[in-house]
Every structure is written in structure tokens, then in C-alpha cells.
Design an enzyme around this catalytic site. Structure first.
Site, mmCIF file in Angstrom:
data_model
loop_
_atom_site.group_PDB
_atom_site.id
_atom_site.type_symbol
_atom_site.label_atom_id
_atom_site.label_comp_id
_atom_site.label_asym_id
_atom_site.label_seq_id
_atom_site.Cartn_x
_atom_site.Cartn_y
_atom_site.Cartn_z
ATOM 1 N N CYS A 98 6.137 -9.751 44.584
ATOM 2 C CA CYS A 98 4.888 -10.425 45.037
ATOM 3 C C CYS A 98 5.155 -12.015 44.922
ATOM 4 C CB CYS A 98 3.787 -9.761 44.470
ATOM 5 S SG CYS A 98 2.164 -10.408 44.964
ATOM 6 N N CYS A 102 -0.333 -14.972 49.581
ATOM 7 C CA CYS A 102 -0.997 -14.342 50.787
ATOM 8 C C CYS A 102 -2.369 -14.380 50.755
ATOM 9 C CB CYS A 102 -0.380 -13.126 51.056
ATOM 10 S SG CYS A 102 1.398 -12.973 51.001
ATOM 11 N N THR A 189 -4.224 -11.478 42.006
ATOM 12 C CA THR A 189 -2.957 -11.775 42.197
ATOM 13 C C THR A 189 -2.753 -13.273 42.132
ATOM 14 O OG1 THR A 189 -2.638 -9.670 43.233
ATOM 15 C CG2 THR A 189 -0.739 -11.352 43.502
ATOM 16 N N GLU A 256 -1.022 -9.999 37.689
ATOM 17 C CA GLU A 256 -2.459 -9.690 37.890
ATOM 18 C C GLU A 256 -3.298 -10.021 36.745
ATOM 19 O OE1 GLU A 256 -3.298 -8.421 40.973
ATOM 20 O OE2 GLU A 256 -1.183 -7.773 41.440
ATOM 21 N N HIS A 291 -5.472 -9.124 55.148
ATOM 22 C CA HIS A 291 -4.515 -8.844 54.109
ATOM 23 C C HIS A 291 -3.898 -7.486 54.348
ATOM 24 C CE1 HIS A 291 -3.088 -10.149 50.276
ATOM 25 N NE2 HIS A 291 -3.572 -9.052 49.431
ATOM 26 N N TYR A 295 0.494 -6.683 54.578
ATOM 27 C CA TYR A 295 1.371 -5.665 53.840
ATOM 28 C C TYR A 295 2.594 -5.233 54.670
ATOM 29 C CZ TYR A 295 -1.406 -5.784 49.734
ATOM 30 O OH TYR A 295 -1.956 -6.044 48.311
ATOM 31 N N CYS A 298 5.263 -8.542 53.575
ATOM 32 C CA CYS A 298 5.724 -8.713 52.340
ATOM 33 C C CYS A 298 6.348 -7.375 51.866
ATOM 34 C CB CYS A 298 4.617 -8.966 51.563
ATOM 35 S SG CYS A 298 3.245 -8.131 51.082
ATOM 36 N N GLU A 446 0.466 -1.900 44.104
ATOM 37 C CA GLU A 446 -0.319 -2.880 44.984
ATOM 38 C C GLU A 446 -0.107 -2.405 46.343
ATOM 39 O OE1 GLU A 446 1.359 -7.092 46.198
ATOM 40 O OE2 GLU A 446 0.331 -7.417 44.243
#
Length: 481
Positions: A98, A102, A189, A256, A291, A295, A298, A446
Site C-alpha cells: 500500500c 490514494c 493509512t 495503519e 476510494h 481498489y 492498487c 484492506e
């Protein structure tokens, strides 16, 4: 635009109140547990410097006309939305982790359009406040973390009904200069690697929740903010003497943190929502949509690395020609590319908001994220299937380097003759890391809970699928009046 090195040096100037393993961390930049996550974040600056990635990693600011990092850009077309997903896949391929930036990009795009419509309805000045913030972010190439998720307490109760009012972040004091807020944001994050945090409400609000309907941006090291670093599986392997092989992905990672706001001051000109409860849901819905689109990029890039590692592992074991092995690798690719299709689809079907920026097709974005809650788990299961039991029974690198044990391990964990045992160990540790270790946090949990847990997408799919239209289509074909 900042270079990678300038970005890293800029973080040294922050005075974060950060805690991990019961100790205050005075130097997050060089901490061995935290540094891989910083390296992932820094890749968003490093690739923007590379001419071969300029088209994906940079954009032209609609405010200044200057070249900016795409992570600070407000989407101006469906082409921007598509390039965003392609950029995220690229970064996932480069880091296998990650890269954390983003959330801020998605938050900025959601707040940009929302504040414009709030001002039109309420006569407020939130959009201008946000534009001032955005100009500074673009001009200085700042890293922005988006903070939405509250700890929520009793899920059956509204924010204002909680036994402890701090379980949702809220305004606790109002002054002529601004407000003070108290509460916490969870699962944050990239907060440790960011200069600013853009805070948003976590759910739709109703009358009585006015103090909880608050959105703003402040520096991450503001007075009253305390950070507690989240624990990850196998995280202390980074602290061991022999950690080159065992960590799997030594260079990159994610993190996190729990972010506590204890009577933190927010100036009036940094506020983008302040009590207008009926607009909290708009911000939540738009951020979640952006968001969930992310996904489809990423996680696909990370999946590319996991598929590659799995293919290497079966070659090293001499099993690459088996028909069932080939079929499972094809299935992994099929699942991964399906996620990418969803990310591209919701981007290509995007539309212009009243403020002028572009938003994805929300239905398709929710379909994208619903698939992301499933397919990476299937990809990881197949990776573990093909990697075999050696993935979790390999001795430690310390044993491998020991003069009395090295020859045994080198002999009995050997695969095909042309591949060294050490290289085979490295690939197996990478698969372990991505499906069970620290990198798995940014890939599997995630994928499940990031941008909202599975039921959140199903609710949005139900709202946006236009079932009445579908019934009318069926009535017409069936000749029902």
C-alpha cells in the site's frame, strides 16, 4: 513538485506524537519498522520524477496551470479518472504494498465537489476555504492523508446518542477563531507519512448530530494529536539481525495508525463543513465512491506481483508444466484482470459534477469494490496452494546463515538444480509476506474493509441499481400493462 529526497527530508521537520510498542518514536523516518511504509509513499514522488511515467504520475492543475503530482489533482475528465487507476496499478507493481497516498487524493476530490454544492445551498464559504487549502497542497506538493473512519462505539446508536460522545469525532468548543475537536479516527493509512490530514464525517448525519458534522484540514503534527501505530503480523522481523530474506518485502510496506484528537484546534479558514448535517452523507458517499474505484488499480498492481511470485515458485519447484498449475495461474490472472476491468469501467463512465470535477460511476465503483472484497482472497488462496507447505515451514534466515545448519537447509529445501535455495526462499517468503505477513494487511484485510466493508457496497448497489427501471423493461417484454 518535490523530489523523493525532498519529501523524505520534509518529514523530518514534523513533530509527531507517535507511539509504538509502548515507546514514543522520536525518529519515524529512520525507524526500521516504519521506514518501508515511508519508502512506499516516497515512490509516489520518485515515479513522478521519471519521464517515462510522466503521463500517469503528473497532471496539469486546473487552478494554476502548473504541472503537479497527480495525487494532488482534481479530476477534470474521464481520462483523468482512467489515468488514476493506471497510475495506482503501476505503483502497486513497483511496491507490492500500500503506497498510502490514494486516500488523500480521493478525499480532496470528494470535498471539492461537496463544498461547492454546500455553499450553493447554504451560502457558506467552505469551497473557497478548500480552494485555498488545495492551492497550497498543489504548490508545495504536500502529502495529504484522508481521515474518515471513526471508532463508532455502539453501532446501533447515532453519534450524538453514544454513551461516550468521543466515540465519534466532534466539536467540543466553539470560539470566534475556530473550533476545538475531540475524538479519534481509526485505521488511518499513511498518516505518519503525511504533512496534512483532511478529516471528514464517517456516516450520514441527522438532526442532533450537528457537532459531529465537521470536515477540516490541519497539519498532522497539530497540538493535541496522538498517534498509536498499528500492530502487523511479523512486524518485528524487521528488527532482527538477519532480516534480508525473512521479511519478504524488505523495501516497501504500509501502516495503519489510531489517531486521537484531544481538544485539537481547527481555524475557521480550514473548515469545510460545520454542522450542516444533511450534507455529511454527500461527502461520505463521494469519498467512498472514489476510494472504491482506487481498489481497481492498487490491489491489481499488488496482485500482479503476487501472481509473478507464485509463477516463480512453481518453476523453482519443477511443477510449472502441470496442467492444474497452469489452470490455477490462469484463474489468478482472470480474477486480477476482472478487478482492473471494474476500475477502468467505473472511470470511463464517470460524469461531471456541478463544481466541474469528474466523479466515477458510483454503481460500478461499488461493484468494483465488492469484487475486491472477494477476488484477492481467492488469488491469495491459490498462491498459497501453489507455493506449498515450504512457504510456512522454512527455517529462519538466522538458521540458514548458521555454519552448522546452512548445508542442511541449502540441501533439503532445494528445488530445481538451476535455482539456488536462497532464491527459492526469497520467493516463498515474499508470498508469505503478501498473504500472511505485514504486506497482507495492505492486500487482504484492506481489500475487505478499506473504503467500507462489503455490506456498505451492497447497500449502495441496492440504492443505485435502478430496480424499477429493470422491472419496467421486463413488463414491456412480457406485455404487462
Amino acid at each position: 513538485m518535490m523530489t523523493k529526497d525532498q519529501y523524505i527530508e520534509s518529514l523530518r521537520k514534523l513533530n509527531l506524537n507517535l507511539w509504538m510498542f509502548g515507546k514514543k518514536i522520536e525518529d519515524p523516518v529512520d525507524d526500521p519498522v516504519i521506514r518501508p511504509s515511508l519508502n512506499s509513499f516516497a515512490a509516489t514522488y520518485e515515479l513522478a520524477e521519471d519521464p517515462q511515467y510522466e503521463d500517469l504520475m503528473t497532471a496539469t492543475s486546473h487552478l494554476s496551470g502548473k504541472k503537479i503530482n497527480r495525487f494532488t489533482h482534481i479530476h477534470q475528465s474521464t481520462d483523468d479518472l482512467i489515468k488514476k487507476v493506471k497510475m495506482q496499478r503501476l505503483l502497486g507493481q513497483k511496491t507490492a504494498a500500500c503506497f498510502q497516498r490514494c486516500v488523500g487524493m480521493d478525499a480532496m476530490n470528494a470535498v471539492f465537489s461537496s463544498t461547492f454544492e454546500i455553499d450553493a445551498a447554504c451560502g457558506t464559504q467552505y469551497h473557497q476555504n478548500f480552494l485555498n487549502f488545495l492551492r497550497r497542497v498543489q504548490d508545495e506538493d504536500l502529502a495529504v492523508d484522508g481521515a474518515m473512519t471513526d471508532v463508532k462505539g455502539d453501532r446501533s446508536l447515532a453519534p450524538s446518542q453514544q454513551a461516550d460522545p468521543d466515540l465519534f469525532l466532534h466539536v467540543v468548543e466553539r470560539t470566534p477563531e475556530g473550533v476545538y475537536v475531540t475524538g479519534a479516527k481509526a485505521h488511518q493509512t499513511g498518516f505518519v507519512n503525511s504533512h496534512e490530514v483532511l478529516v471528514m464525517p464517517t456516516i450520514s448525519m441527522r438532526e442532533g448530530d450537528e457537532d459531529y458534522a465537521i470536515a477540516f484540514a490541519i497539519p498532522t503534527d497539530s497540538k493535541g494529536i496522538t498517534l498509536i501505530y498499528g500492530r502487523q503480523s511479523c512486524d518485528t522481523r524487521k528488527l532482527e539481525e538477519y532480516n534480508d530474506i525473512d521479511v519478504g518485502n524488505k523495501m516497501y510496506g504500509g501502516h495503519e495508525v489510531l489517531v486521537i484528537f484531544d481538544h485539537v484546534f481547527v481555524p475557521n479558514d480550514c473548515i469545510f463543513l460545520n454542522g450542516e448535517v444533511k450534507f455529511a452523507g454527500m461527502i461520505v458517499e463521494r469519498f467512498a465512491g472514489y476510494h472504491r474505484q482506487s481498489y481497481g488499480g492498487c490491489k491489481v498492481g499488488v496482485g500482479d506481483v503476487l501472481i509473478g511470485a507464485t509463477a516463480l515458485s512453481v518453476e523453482m519447484a519443477g511443477a510449472a508444466k502441470a496442467s492444474h498449475v497452469k489452470d490455477k495461474l490462469i484463474e489468478m490472472v482472470h480474477l486480477n484482470e476482472t478487478l482492473y476491468c471494474c476500475g477502468i469501467a467505473c472511470s470511463s463512465q464517470g460524469s461531471k459534477t456541478k463544481s466541474g470535477n469528474y466523479i466515477i460511476d458510483l454503481l460500478l465503483a461499488n461493484v468494483c469494490k465488492q469484487n475486491v472484497t472477494r477476488f484477492p482472497y481467492d488469488i491469495a488462496r491459490l498462491a498459497q496452494d501453489l507455493a506449498g507447505g515450504a512457504m510456512v515451514t522454512l527455517p529462519s534466515e538466522a538458521d540458514y546463515r548458521h555454519p552448522e545448519l546452512h548445508a542442511y537447509i541449502d540441501k533439503y529445501f532445494k528445488g530445481v538444480a538451476s535455482v539456488s535455495t536462497e532464491d527459492r526462499m526469497r520467493v516463498l517468503r515474499l508470498i508469505e509476506n503478501m498473504t500472511m505477513g505485514t504486506a497482507a494487511v495492505g492486500y487482504l484485510p484492506e481489500s475487505m474493509h478499506g473504503a467500507g466493508s462489503p455490506q456498505a457496497q451492497r447497500i449502495m448497489i441496492s440504492r443505485q441499481c435502478n430496480m424499477e427501471m429493470k422491472k419496467e423493461l421486463a413488463k414491456k417484454i412480457a406485455r404487462i400493462d
